[in-house]
Each structure stands twice: as structure tokens, then as C-alpha cells.
Design a protein around this motif. Structure first.
Motif, PDB file in Angstrom:
ATOM      1  N   UNK A 255     -25.439  -9.488   8.967  1.00 54.76           N
ATOM      2  CA  UNK A 255     -24.198  -8.999   8.355  1.00 54.76           C
ATOM      3  C   UNK A 255     -23.634 -10.010   7.363  1.00 54.76           C
ATOM      4  N   UNK A 256     -23.300  -9.504   6.170  1.00 55.65           N
ATOM      5  CA  UNK A 256     -22.726 -10.326   5.111  1.00 55.65           C
ATOM      6  C   UNK A 256     -21.203 -10.311   5.151  1.00 55.65           C
ATOM      7  N   UNK A 257     -20.655  -9.157   5.541  1.00 56.98           N
ATOM      8  CA  UNK A 257     -19.210  -8.964   5.499  1.00 56.98           C
ATOM      9  C   UNK A 257     -18.782  -8.029   6.622  1.00 56.98           C
ATOM     10  N   UNK A 258     -17.650  -8.340   7.265  1.00 58.64           N
ATOM     11  CA  UNK A 258     -17.069  -7.481   8.298  1.00 58.64           C
ATOM     12  C   UNK A 258     -15.710  -7.000   7.803  1.00 58.64           C
ATOM     13  N   UNK A 259     -15.487  -5.686   7.842  1.00 56.09           N
ATOM     14  CA  UNK A 259     -14.236  -5.122   7.341  1.00 56.09           C
ATOM     15  C   UNK A 259     -13.487  -4.355   8.425  1.00 56.09           C
ATOM     16  N   UNK A 260     -12.185  -4.348   8.293  1.00 55.81           N
ATOM     17  CA  UNK A 260     -11.334  -3.568   9.193  1.00 55.81           C
ATOM     18  C   UNK A 260     -10.191  -2.999   8.367  1.00 55.81           C
ATOM     19  N   UNK A 261      -9.679  -1.840   8.773  1.00 52.97           N
ATOM     20  CA  UNK A 261      -8.559  -1.224   8.077  1.00 52.97           C
ATOM     21  C   UNK A 261      -7.238  -1.898   8.411  1.00 52.97           C
ATOM     22  N   UNK A 262      -6.142  -1.266   8.012  1.00 53.78           N
ATOM     23  CA  UNK A 262      -4.831  -1.857   8.204  1.00 53.78           C
ATOM     24  C   UNK A 262      -4.201  -1.471   9.542  1.00 53.78           C
ATOM     25  N   UNK A 263      -4.945  -0.750  10.374  1.00 52.06           N
ATOM     26  CA  UNK A 263      -4.434  -0.371  11.682  1.00 52.06           C
ATOM     27  C   UNK A 263      -4.455  -1.567  12.633  1.00 52.06           C
ATOM     28  N   UNK A 264      -3.670  -1.460  13.693  1.00 51.48           N
ATOM     29  CA  UNK A 264      -3.546  -2.546  14.661  1.00 51.48           C
ATOM     30  C   UNK A 264      -4.884  -2.858  15.336  1.00 51.48           C
ATOM     31  N   UNK A 265      -5.149  -4.151  15.539  1.00 50.41           N
ATOM     32  CA  UNK A 265      -6.333  -4.578  16.284  1.00 50.41           C
ATOM     33  C   UNK A 265      -5.884  -4.964  17.689  1.00 50.41           C
ATOM     34  N   UNK A 279     -14.191 -14.053  11.527  1.00 52.60           N
ATOM     35  CA  UNK A 279     -13.122 -14.844  10.889  1.00 52.60           C
ATOM     36  C   UNK A 279     -13.523 -16.311  10.827  1.00 52.60           C
ATOM     37  N   UNK A 280     -14.147 -16.820  11.890  1.00 51.66           N
ATOM     38  CA  UNK A 280     -14.599 -18.209  11.926  1.00 51.66           C
ATOM     39  C   UNK A 280     -15.636 -18.472  10.840  1.00 51.66           C
ATOM     40  N   UNK A 281     -16.483 -17.443  10.585  1.00 49.77           N
ATOM     41  CA  UNK A 281     -17.526 -17.585   9.562  1.00 49.77           C
ATOM     42  C   UNK A 281     -17.010 -17.338   8.147  1.00 49.77           C
ATOM     43  N   UNK A 282     -15.779 -16.863   8.050  1.00 46.28           N
ATOM     44  CA  UNK A 282     -15.201 -16.583   6.740  1.00 46.28           C
ATOM     45  C   UNK A 282     -15.744 -15.325   6.085  1.00 46.28           C
ATOM     46  N   UNK A 283     -16.172 -14.359   6.908  1.00 45.93           N
ATOM     47  CA  UNK A 283     -16.746 -13.120   6.353  1.00 45.93           C
ATOM     48  C   UNK A 283     -15.935 -11.890   6.770  1.00 45.93           C
ATOM     49  N   UNK A 284     -14.679 -12.098   7.180  1.00 43.52           N
ATOM     50  CA  UNK A 284     -13.834 -10.980   7.605  1.00 43.52           C
ATOM     51  C   UNK A 284     -12.878 -10.596   6.483  1.00 43.52           C
ATOM     52  N   UNK A 285     -12.712  -9.272   6.282  1.00 45.49           N
ATOM     53  CA  UNK A 285     -11.815  -8.805   5.213  1.00 45.49           C
ATOM     54  C   UNK A 285     -11.066  -7.553   5.645  1.00 45.49           C
ATOM     55  N   UNK A 286      -9.755  -7.544   5.450  1.00 45.22           N
ATOM     56  CA  UNK A 286      -8.945  -6.349   5.683  1.00 45.22           C
ATOM     57  C   UNK A 286      -9.032  -5.457   4.451  1.00 45.22           C
ATOM     58  N   UNK A 287      -9.162  -4.167   4.675  1.00 45.33           N
ATOM     59  CA  UNK A 287      -9.291  -3.211   3.570  1.00 45.33           C
ATOM     60  C   UNK A 287      -8.230  -2.118   3.733  1.00 45.33           C
TER      61      UNK A 287
END
Length: 331
Positions: A255-265, A279-287
Motif C-alpha cells: 500500500x502506497x496511501x491509506x485514505x479515510x473520509x471525514x466521518x468519525x473514526x 499515520x506513523x509511516x506518513x501515508x495517511x490522508x483524509x479525503x
């Protein structure tokens, strides 16, 4: 919602020809013949466009398909499932094109209907988690016994593996009642890379119920899998993905990138952040999908018009049973 039953019919229809045009009815037509629509016209258009077997949308299509409609779009024939579609006065909506020999039929997906899914929302029980929900008497309306097969998954899956240069993006969630909010999110994720390869991780029913509560998910893991696989933006699905996005998962799928929407985690069972590793790897992004539609809002729409939808279900089944009885008499 465009559930996997709709998607399967579109898949079969596309295989019958070289180009598939899908007619989507207006709110007024649906309200007249079927009862209050769950989704707006714009939402339905975008949902159908997201199905990977659809080439074009015919907006504002009449409820009764005529030869004039087929000629308008230069169609050789129309396709529908092998269930009964009737107007408000009980007439076959495809009578004219059937008589002209310009009608084809595809096998419907056993065990699901929009009416059944609406019924699950109205019941507000968890019986559907084990596929033992109440059964109606009509073979088209009263269904809730979908049985998954490996062949069905193969038919829906792209079968394509990641290629050199692809950006492998991982998203995870329930994807319950697959709707325009999900589609908008996946489309935005798809736009993040020149050559995206999106893997969607679907959580098991028990996990979804843990973090969403109530009677969620409305659709079980098998139903949700096919709904997501039918989306043109999704390349692969992980069935029963772990709630926490682990190092093993990221490494296994490269996996190069992990994405999540704006809903609650919601935190994991131990209180930890399920996205702490990406997040630790710096590959997490909110979309931000730009859509405020959620599964909760869909259920609220149904509950708000509970009596109307219950009446709609009862009338639909009554018409189907009347046709069945007429068919038996002819035999």
C-alpha cells in the motif's frame, strides 16, 4: 441505493450488447408508480454512472418503456430482470417492446430486492445479520436469503492485479447500503493518483455492529462485497478486513496511501487508533467527499416516511401476487 441486484442485472445486460444505456426515472414517475423515492434524481444518476458496466445514462426515462423510447436512443432492444414490473394500474411496463420482439430478459439476483432492504430498515432488528429475516410471499418482493458463491464474486471482480507504476490506495469501512456518499468518496480517492489501484477493506458484520450499533449493518458482508466490487473506482476488495490497518496488511498489499473520509473514526477495541500505523509511516490522508449523505441519513429518510414505504411494499407485493395467480390460471 443501487444494490448488487441492480449491478448484476446491468452486468448481464452489458454482456448482451456493445453499449449499455440505462434509463433513470424522475422522482415524479417513481412516486406515481412505486411510492416515494428514497434518493433524489441527481443521486440516482451519479450512482448508476458509477457502475462499471454502464456506458451512458438516459435521464428522465419514462416508467413505461415504448418503441419510441428505444428509437430515441438508437437502441436495438431493452433488457430487464425476470421479475414483474407493473404500472400503478397493474399493466406490464414492457408490453409494447415485448410485442415488437425488442425485449430481452436477464436473470435477477436471487435473495434481494430494494423492497426487502427497505423492509430491513423499517424492522430495525438484527435478524438480517444471519439471513433469517422475515419472508414475504412474493418471490420478487419478499426475499432476504442471498447466498454468496465464488462464481458471483468472480463475475463482479475486475481480476486485474496492480501494475508497475500503479499507486495502491487502501480504504476501509462498512460501505453499508452503498450510496452516493461512498461513490463521491471513492471518486475523490481515485483522482489522487494518475494510475490508482484502490483496495477497499470491508469489515465483518459483527465489527460494523460494534462501532455503529443499532441494527447495522443493513446489508451483510456478502451483499456489501458485491456492491463495492461493482463500482468502477474499486479494483479489489478485502472481505472481512481487520479494523486496525496493520503493518502486515500494508506490507502484504504494498500500500502506497491509506485514505479515510471525514466521518468519525471509532477507536479499536483496546482504545487505540486503527490508523496509527499508516499515520506513523506518513501515508495517511483524509479525503473530503463533498457529500453529506450517510447510511444513517438514508435510514432516517425511510423511517420518516415509514407509513408510505410500508404501504408501498404491501401494494407492490399485492400486485405481484395478482399477476402470479393470473399466470397460474393460464397454466
Amino acid at each position: 441505493m443501487v444494490h448488487y441486484g441492480h449491478s448484476n442485472q446491468l452486468r448481464q445486460a452489458r454482456a448482451m450488447g456493445d453499449y449499455l444505456i440505462v434509463g433513470v426515472h424522475t422522482d415524479e414517475e417513481i412516486a406515481k408508480h412505486k411510492g416515494p423515492p428514497v434518493f433524489t434524481q441527481e443521486e440516482r444518476y451519479k450512482m448508476v454512472q458509477a457502475i462499471k458496466w454502464v456506458d451512458e445514462i438516459a435521464p428522465g426515462a419514462p416508467y413505461v418503456t415504448t418503441l419510441e423510447t428505444l428509437d430515441k436512443y438508437n437502441c436495438d432492444f431493452c433488457v430487464h430482470g425476470d421479475d414483474i414490473t407493473l404500472t400503478i394500474d397493474g399493466k406490464d411496463t414492457y408490453e409494447e417492446v415485448k410485442t415488437a420482439g425488442r425485449y430481452r430478459e436477464c436473470k435477477r439476483t436471487q435473495g434481494v430486492s430494494t423492497t426487502d432492504l427497505v423492509g430491513r430498515m423499517l424492522l430495525m432488528t438484527k435478524a438480517h445479520h444471519s439471513n433469517i429475516g422475515p419472508k414475504g410471499r412474493s418471490p420478487w418482493t419478499g426475499v432476504s436469503q442471498f447466498l454468496q458463491t465464488s462464481q458471483k464474486i468472480i463475475q463482479f471482480a475486475s481480476g486485474k492485479e496492480p501494475q508497475p507504476g500503479d499507486t495502491i490506495i487502501y480504504v476501509a469501512g462498512a460501505f453499508d447500503l452503498f450510496h452516493i456518499g461512498h461513490v463521491d468518496f471513492l471518486e475523490k480517492v481515485h483522482q489522487l493518483a494518475e494510475k490508482p489501484y484502490i483496495i477497499a477493506g470491508l469489515h465483518f458484520d459483527q465489527e460494523v455492529n460494534r462501532y455503529k450499533g443499532k441494527n447495522y449493518p443493513i446489508m451483510n458482508i456478502h451483499e456489501r462485497t458485491l456492491s463495492v466490487l461493482a463500482c468502477r473506482y474499486v479494483s479489489e476488495v478485502v472481505i472481512g478486513a481487520p479494523y486496525a490497518v496493520t503493518a502486515d496488511l500494508l506490507d502484504h498489499f504494498r500500500v502506497t496511501l491509506v485514505c479515510h473520509g471525514m466521518t468519525e473514526v471509532v477507536p479499536d477495541k483496546d482504545g487505540s487508533d486503527p490508523y496509527q500505523e499508516p499515520k506513523r509511516r506518513g501515508i495517511f490522508q483524509l479525503v473530503d467527499s463533498g457529500s453529506n449523505l450517510t447510511t444513517d441519513l438514508i435510514v432516517q429518510r425511510i423511517i420518516k416516511n415509514r407509513l408510505e414505504f410500508e404501504a408501498r411494499n404491501q401494494k407492490k407485493e399485492a400486485k405481484e401476487l395478482a399477476v402470479l395467480e393470473a399466470m397460474r390460471r393460464l397454466e
